[in-house]
Design an enzyme around this catalytic site. Sequence first.
Site, PDB file in Angstrom:
ATOM      1  N   ARG A   1     -10.809  -1.245  -3.597  1.00 29.58           N
ATOM      2  CA  ARG A   1     -10.463  -2.800  -2.764  1.00 29.58           C
ATOM      3  C   ARG A   1      -9.684  -2.577  -1.682  1.00 29.58           C
ATOM      4  NH1 ARG A   1     -13.311  -6.383  -7.565  1.00 29.58           N
ATOM      5  NH2 ARG A   1     -11.130  -5.255  -8.626  1.00 29.58           N
TER       6      ARG A   1
ATOM      7  N   GLY B   1     -15.059  -6.773 -15.954  1.00 29.56           N
ATOM      8  CA  GLY B   1     -14.177  -5.897 -14.283  1.00 29.56           C
ATOM      9  C   GLY B   1     -13.282  -5.989 -14.376  1.00 29.56           C
TER      10      GLY B   1
ATOM     11  N   PRO C   1     -16.060 -12.316  -4.487  1.00 27.97           N
ATOM     12  CA  PRO C   1     -15.542 -11.976  -2.521  1.00 27.97           C
ATOM     13  C   PRO C   1     -15.449 -13.060  -1.455  1.00 27.97           C
ATOM     14  CG  PRO C   1     -18.182 -11.871  -3.436  1.00 27.97           C
ATOM     15  CD  PRO C   1     -17.367 -12.152  -5.135  1.00 27.97           C
TER      16      PRO C   1
ATOM     17  N   ALA D   1      -1.095 -19.022  -4.777  1.00 27.37           N
ATOM     18  CA  ALA D   1       0.042 -19.433  -4.345  1.00 27.37           C
ATOM     19  C   ALA D   1       1.400 -18.270  -4.818  1.00 27.37           C
ATOM     20  CB  ALA D   1       0.727 -20.586  -4.618  1.00 27.37           C
ATOM     21  N   ALA D   2       1.237 -17.633  -6.134  1.00 23.89           N
ATOM     22  CA  ALA D   2       1.137 -16.954  -6.477  1.00 23.89           C
ATOM     23  C   ALA D   2       1.785 -15.487  -5.475  1.00 23.89           C
ATOM     24  CB  ALA D   2       1.287 -16.549  -8.037  1.00 23.89           C
TER      25      ALA D   2
ATOM     26  N   PHE E   1      -5.435   1.395  -3.596  1.00 22.92           N
ATOM     27  CA  PHE E   1      -5.297   0.955  -2.879  1.00 22.92           C
ATOM     28  C   PHE E   1      -3.454   0.601  -3.402  1.00 22.92           C
ATOM     29  CE2 PHE E   1      -4.058  -2.670  -5.304  1.00 22.92           C
ATOM     30  CZ  PHE E   1      -5.152  -2.940  -6.831  1.00 22.92           C
ATOM     31  N   LYS E   2      -2.963   1.317  -4.675  1.00 25.59           N
ATOM     32  CA  LYS E   2      -1.587   1.932  -5.051  1.00 25.59           C
ATOM     33  C   LYS E   2      -2.046   2.751  -6.044  1.00 25.59           C
ATOM     34  CE  LYS E   2      -0.623  -1.360  -8.957  1.00 25.59           C
ATOM     35  NZ  LYS E   2      -0.349  -2.984  -8.824  1.00 25.59           N
TER      36      LYS E   2
ATOM     37  N   CYS F   1      -7.049  -8.342  -4.189  1.00 18.30           N
ATOM     38  CA  CYS F   1      -6.435 -10.424  -4.306  1.00 18.30           C
ATOM     39  C   CYS F   1      -5.957 -11.052  -3.284  1.00 18.30           C
ATOM     40  CB  CYS F   1      -5.651 -10.248  -5.749  1.00 18.30           C
ATOM     41  SG  CYS F   1      -6.632 -10.752  -7.132  1.00 18.30           S
TER      42      CYS F   1
ATOM     43  N   SER G   1     -11.664 -15.777 -12.855  1.00 20.50           N
ATOM     44  CA  SER G   1     -11.645 -15.762 -11.732  1.00 20.50           C
ATOM     45  C   SER G   1     -10.891 -16.402 -10.596  1.00 20.50           C
ATOM     46  CB  SER G   1     -12.891 -16.032 -10.977  1.00 20.50           C
ATOM     47  OG  SER G   1     -14.073 -15.286 -12.042  1.00 20.50           O
TER      48      SER G   1
HETATM   49  C1  UDX Z   1      -1.905  -8.597  -7.411  1.00 22.75           C
HETATM   50  C2  UDX Z   1      -0.984  -9.281  -8.132  1.00 22.75           C
HETATM   51  O1  UDX Z   1       0.588  -8.913  -8.047  1.00 22.75           O
HETATM   52  C3  UDX Z   1      -1.790  -9.833  -9.501  1.00 22.75           C
HETATM   53  O2  UDX Z   1       0.170 -11.575  -9.987  1.00 22.75           O
HETATM   54  C4  UDX Z   1      -2.101 -10.465  -8.937  1.00 22.75           C
HETATM   55  O3  UDX Z   1      -3.421 -10.995 -10.724  1.00 22.75           O
HETATM   56  C5  UDX Z   1      -3.324  -9.696  -8.852  1.00 22.75           C
HETATM   57  O4  UDX Z   1      -2.785  -9.765  -7.345  1.00 22.75           O
HETATM   58  P1  UDX Z   1      -2.871  -6.311  -7.090  1.00 22.75           P
HETATM   59  O5  UDX Z   1      -2.989  -6.257  -6.349  1.00 22.75           O
HETATM   60  O6  UDX Z   1      -3.566  -5.557  -8.781  1.00 22.75           O
HETATM   61  O7  UDX Z   1      -1.827  -7.187  -8.049  1.00 22.75           O
HETATM   62  O8  UDX Z   1      -1.144  -4.906  -7.594  1.00 22.75           O
HETATM   63  P2  UDX Z   1       0.324  -5.176  -6.096  1.00 22.75           P
HETATM   64  O9  UDX Z   1       0.819  -4.698  -7.471  1.00 22.75           O
HETATM   65  O10 UDX Z   1       0.209  -7.205  -6.343  1.00 22.75           O
HETATM   66  O11 UDX Z   1       0.152  -4.084  -5.032  1.00 22.75           O
HETATM   67  C6  UDX Z   1      -1.022  -5.062  -4.216  1.00 22.75           C
HETATM   68  C7  UDX Z   1      -0.632  -4.066  -2.623  1.00 22.75           C
HETATM   69  O12 UDX Z   1       0.723  -4.629  -2.122  1.00 22.75           O
HETATM   70  C8  UDX Z   1      -0.522  -2.916  -3.569  1.00 22.75           C
HETATM   71  O13 UDX Z   1      -1.598  -2.061  -2.371  1.00 22.75           O
HETATM   72  C9  UDX Z   1       0.369  -2.258  -3.422  1.00 22.75           C
HETATM   73  O14 UDX Z   1       0.849  -0.711  -2.718  1.00 22.75           O
HETATM   74  C10 UDX Z   1       1.125  -2.768  -2.485  1.00 22.75           C
HETATM   75  N1  UDX Z   1       2.808  -3.339  -2.548  1.00 22.75           N
HETATM   76  C11 UDX Z   1       3.694  -3.893  -3.962  1.00 22.75           C
HETATM   77  C12 UDX Z   1       3.749  -3.165  -1.480  1.00 22.75           C
HETATM   78  O15 UDX Z   1       3.149  -2.211  -0.185  1.00 22.75           O
HETATM   79  N2  UDX Z   1       4.839  -3.069  -2.244  1.00 22.75           N
HETATM   80  C13 UDX Z   1       5.510  -3.554  -2.901  1.00 22.75           C
HETATM   81  O16 UDX Z   1       6.947  -4.238  -2.797  1.00 22.75           O
HETATM   82  C14 UDX Z   1       4.419  -4.255  -3.666  1.00 22.75           C
HETATM   83  P1  ADP Z   2     -12.709  -8.639 -11.166  1.00 25.10           P
HETATM   84  O1  ADP Z   2     -11.495  -7.608  -9.653  1.00 25.10           O
HETATM   85  O2  ADP Z   2     -12.546 -10.246 -10.462  1.00 25.10           O
HETATM   86  O3  ADP Z   2     -12.928  -8.669 -12.083  1.00 25.10           O
HETATM   87  P2  ADP Z   2     -15.199  -7.349 -10.397  1.00 25.10           P
HETATM   88  O4  ADP Z   2     -16.243  -7.061  -9.745  1.00 25.10           O
HETATM   89  O5  ADP Z   2     -14.406  -6.131 -10.630  1.00 25.10           O
HETATM   90  O6  ADP Z   2     -14.581  -8.100 -10.095  1.00 25.10           O
HETATM   91  O7  ADP Z   2     -15.968  -8.172 -11.749  1.00 25.10           O
HETATM   92  C1  ADP Z   2     -16.851  -8.618 -12.140  1.00 25.10           C
HETATM   93  C2  ADP Z   2     -18.224  -8.824 -12.905  1.00 25.10           C
HETATM   94  O8  ADP Z   2     -18.591  -9.771 -12.589  1.00 25.10           O
HETATM   95  C3  ADP Z   2     -18.878  -7.304 -12.157  1.00 25.10           C
HETATM   96  O9  ADP Z   2     -18.723  -6.483 -12.989  1.00 25.10           O
HETATM   97  C4  ADP Z   2     -20.369  -8.614 -12.346  1.00 25.10           C
HETATM   98  O10 ADP Z   2     -21.211  -7.812 -11.811  1.00 25.10           O
HETATM   99  C5  ADP Z   2     -20.542  -9.309 -12.851  1.00 25.10           C
HETATM  100  N1  ADP Z   2     -21.074 -10.643 -13.243  1.00 25.10           N
HETATM  101  C6  ADP Z   2     -21.499 -10.926 -11.962  1.00 25.10           C
HETATM  102  N2  ADP Z   2     -21.551 -12.494 -12.275  1.00 25.10           N
HETATM  103  C7  ADP Z   2     -22.470 -12.555 -13.559  1.00 25.10           C
HETATM  104  C8  ADP Z   2     -22.717 -13.125 -14.210  1.00 25.10           C
HETATM  105  N3  ADP Z   2     -23.312 -14.432 -13.961  1.00 25.10           N
HETATM  106  N4  ADP Z   2     -22.443 -13.019 -15.782  1.00 25.10           N
HETATM  107  C9  ADP Z   2     -22.305 -12.139 -16.115  1.00 25.10           C
HETATM  108  N5  ADP Z   2     -21.707 -11.302 -15.449  1.00 25.10           N
HETATM  109  C10 ADP Z   2     -21.454 -11.200 -14.267  1.00 25.10           C
END
Ligand code: UDX
Ligand code: ADP
Length: 485
Positions: free
Chosen positions: A367, A34, A113, A243-244, A359-360, A297, A151
């Site tokens: 998602r 993923g 999820p 936490a981060a 989402f960005k 996340c 994960s």
């Molecule tokens: C986040 C964390 O940053 C990353 O460290 C972790 O591993 C996964 O989650 P991500 O969700 O991919 O990463 O994107 P990020 O850049 O953090 O943005 C998250 C959301 O916050 C987006 O919708 C973005 O548009 C929004 N955002 C970000 C704001 O609205 N304002 C900002 O200043 C920064």
């Molecule tokens: P992330 O953003 O955390 O990477 P995703 O949903 O994009 O999450 O990806 C997770 C992937 O893990 C999916 O493609 C799903 O099919 C796969 N997956 C789930 N369970 C297993 C498993 N037991 N073995 C191998 N792959 C798996």
Amino acid sequence: MLLSSALCAQLPEVSSRSTTAGPSGPKICCLGAGYVGGPTCAVIAFKCPDVQVTIVDLNADRIAAWNSDSLPIFEPGLDEIVKARRGKNLFFSADVDKGILEADLIFVSVNTPTKKTGVGAGFAADLAYVEAATRRIARVATSSKIVIEKSTVPCRTAESMRAILEANSSGDIRFDILSNPEFLAEGTAISDLMHPDRVLIGSLQTAEGRKAQLALADVYAGWVPREKIITMGLWSSELSKLAANALLAQRISSVNALSAICEATGADVDEVAYACGLDSRIGPKFLKASVGFGGSCFQKDILNLVYLSESLHLPEVAEYWRQVVSLNEYQKLRFSELVIRRLFNTITHKHIAVFGFAFKKNTGDTRESPAITLVKHFIQEQAFVHIYDPKVEQSQIEADLTHPDVGTLHQYKNYVTIHTCPYDASKAVDAIVVMTEWDEFQQLDYQRVYKNMNKPAFIFDGRLILDAKKLRGIGFQVEVIGRQA
Ligand code: UDX
Ligand code: ADP
């Protein structure tokens, strides 16, 4: 060979661990191809040519896409990296068992999820996939493995994984569990992986745990300076990831809360964020006001933290973190209500262009995208919505909008049109709502856009990226989050 993207062009193709023979180092298998597993393990293969990396997934279609010219994930720089190493020391396979059998180190990078039903529904992480993956490792493995939680999981998940592995393994096979949370952000994943602020590896504080920690640290040391590879206990490592994300999301909710005050007082949220960010104790990052944070996340991890706090009988702590998500929902609702209010208190049968659905920027991921919530509101008000996003596939938008809680596909089809061009999307609409901060939205010919819109022509900037003064000069009515009209 230099890679084509600017990002990769600055970097040597492989690390100094280069080897002329085939991979002779440890073998890595990643369960889950993923957004996390794919880019992370592709970068390991790219940087460590002596490590053989096999990424496996239950989803054969996803694996086929990873093996094709059209990768299942859009991420700047990813194509070049995959193409450079695929078939050499980077493999994508649907043969999960073979991947497990051959590996020394196994990353568990499957989906976690938020639970939809049962105990903890709406808050707790659904660990069914992690557990199934762990049971499969236990069932299939015939030699000792280092199993790495990649994960994002609730604190102490490693304990459950260890219990499952130990209960299902024979005496001469050893499983060591590590926590190695991923901090990459989508859209900048490759650069985040190549230049991480830190790599975190948690283990049980035993001699075997530390040995396993070192084995994984050695892989990262192929390109990450040793001082950036941090080791600690398992539970601290697991909690650090939650936490981060909670701290980052909290900053966004804080600045979004200030944006509401700015709109009411005449202060400008960008100026306030700038002034605050210059304080070195605060810093400038993650202070950009917006229509709300999205992504897989932030919300999930905070709800996880809320659930954890409640389970630990810490209701005040739970309430504190819950508020970060509530404020995010409030921000989306506020923006949606602003659109309706400015369009003379009704959008029924009006036409609204939505610019951006991801989402960005720089990702095709939707998602928890705020655009989903806003478009749902608009559909409920019976507005005709015209969506344009440069990267999100039409099928993904349809899937997001036809989720059972939105209504029937029939309803959706009556109100939504998906466009492949922003000029078509904005033709004869009453308003444009900017939901994603794609660079191209700053470069559009707004004279042309204005000419083709219904008048008065409104633009709602949910990302504070447009030149409001210039747009007003053209004739637009402009509304920007965190600024008085
Ligand atoms: C986040 C964390 O940053 C990353 O460290 C972790 O591993 C996964 O989650 P991500 O969700 O991919 O990463 O994107 P990020 O850049 O953090 O943005 C998250 C959301 O916050 C987006 O919708 C973005 O548009 C929004 N955002 C970000 C704001 O609205 N304002 C900002 O200043 C920064
Ligand atoms: P992330 O953003 O955390 O990477 P995703 O949903 O994009 O999450 O990806 C997770 C992937 O893990 C999916 O493609 C799903 O099919 C796969 N997956 C789930 N369970 C297993 C498993 N037991 N073995 C191998 N792959 C798996």
